[in-house]
Design a protein around this motif. Structure first.
Motif, PDB file in Angstrom:
ATOM      1  N   TYR A   8       0.842  -1.189   0.000  1.00 59.50           N
ATOM      2  CA  TYR A   8       0.000   0.000   0.000  1.00 59.50           C
ATOM      3  C   TYR A   8       0.884   1.247   0.000  1.00 59.50           C
ATOM      4  N   TYR A  10       1.910   5.331  -0.119  1.00 57.87           N
ATOM      5  CA  TYR A  10       1.502   6.572   0.540  1.00 57.87           C
ATOM      6  C   TYR A  10       2.358   7.717   0.019  1.00 57.87           C
ATOM      7  N   TYR A  17      -2.817   7.870   1.785  1.00 55.06           N
ATOM      8  CA  TYR A  17      -2.905   6.628   1.022  1.00 55.06           C
ATOM      9  C   TYR A  17      -3.113   6.943  -0.450  1.00 55.06           C
ATOM     10  N   PRO A  45      -4.240  -0.242   4.947  1.00 56.89           N
ATOM     11  CA  PRO A  45      -4.820   0.931   5.625  1.00 56.89           C
ATOM     12  C   PRO A  45      -6.256   0.667   6.048  1.00 56.89           C
ATOM     13  N   TYR A  56      -0.355   7.357   6.555  1.00 55.44           N
ATOM     14  CA  TYR A  56       0.692   6.516   7.144  1.00 55.44           C
ATOM     15  C   TYR A  56       1.682   7.429   7.856  1.00 55.44           C
ATOM     16  N   TRP A  61      -0.928   3.219  10.131  1.00 50.14           N
ATOM     17  CA  TRP A  61      -1.992   3.964   9.449  1.00 50.14           C
ATOM     18  C   TRP A  61      -2.912   4.598  10.488  1.00 50.14           C
TER      19      TRP A  61
END
Length: 192
Positions: A8, A10, A17, A45, A56, A61
């Protein structure tokens, strides 16, 4: 054995995100060493609610307020303001209600600041008086020249008198009871 893993991403400055992508196993160490891109994490997240965003920060998160896409106006001066992540209307002393012209915040709604409205109308009316006087003097000047040189016909002298009368009437519009809220029919008629 898995060959891909969801990670994920960021934003490097804000931590917000950005989306998911796939990390692959390292060709140098295919026994569980994942190539995770910069500014990405394996931690999923949380699902944000309305006007929230996942951020983050410090290896975890968190959900923060996100009013960046919502038009907001300052209750102090009615100017439109932009929120950043974490800002709320309360923290900015702002509202989603679009203000009218000459707005003043009155508890829980916009009202009109009559003094500011009247002052602005007076400025606009004075500007209009000045514009009309300037145009009138431009029309008067050739007639005045003709009169000073003794070259004016009786028609031109009559027109000059009409233009002078018009200029005097314009200079007195501030004395009218409806000042500064003049409609077109309230203004003196320009000579033809």
């Amino acid at each position: 054995m898995e060959t891909q893993k969801t990670v994920y991403s960021y934003h490097p400055q804000t931590g917000e995100y950005l989306g998911s992508s796939q990390a692959t196993l390292s060709p140098m160490d295919p026994k569980e060493f994942w190539l995770v891109p910069a500014f990405a994490t394996e931690q999923e997240p949380p699902q944000p609610g309305e006007r929230q965003i996942a951020v983050y920060d410090n290896q975890t998160w968190m959900l923060h307020a996100d009013w960046r896409e919502v038009p907001l106006w300052s209750k102090a001066d009615a100017r439109q303001i932009s929120a950043i992540i974490g800002d709320t209307p309360d923290s900015l002393n702002a509202t989603e209600l679009q203000p009218p012209a000459f707005a003043a915040w009155r508890g829980d709604a916009w009202g009109v600041d009559s003094a500011a409205q009247s002052a602005a109308q007076a400025v606009a009316a004075r500007r209009q008086v000045q514009e009309r006087l300037t145009a009138a003097y431009q029309n008067r000047r050739p007639l005045e020249d003709a009169a000073e040189l003794g070259m004016a016909s009786s028609f031109e002298l009559s027109r000059l008198e009409d233009w002078k009368r018009y200029c005097v009437q314009l200079s007195r519009v501030e004395l009218l009871p409806m000042w500064p809220k003049l409609e077109e029919e309230d203004w003196p008629r320009q000579p033809i």
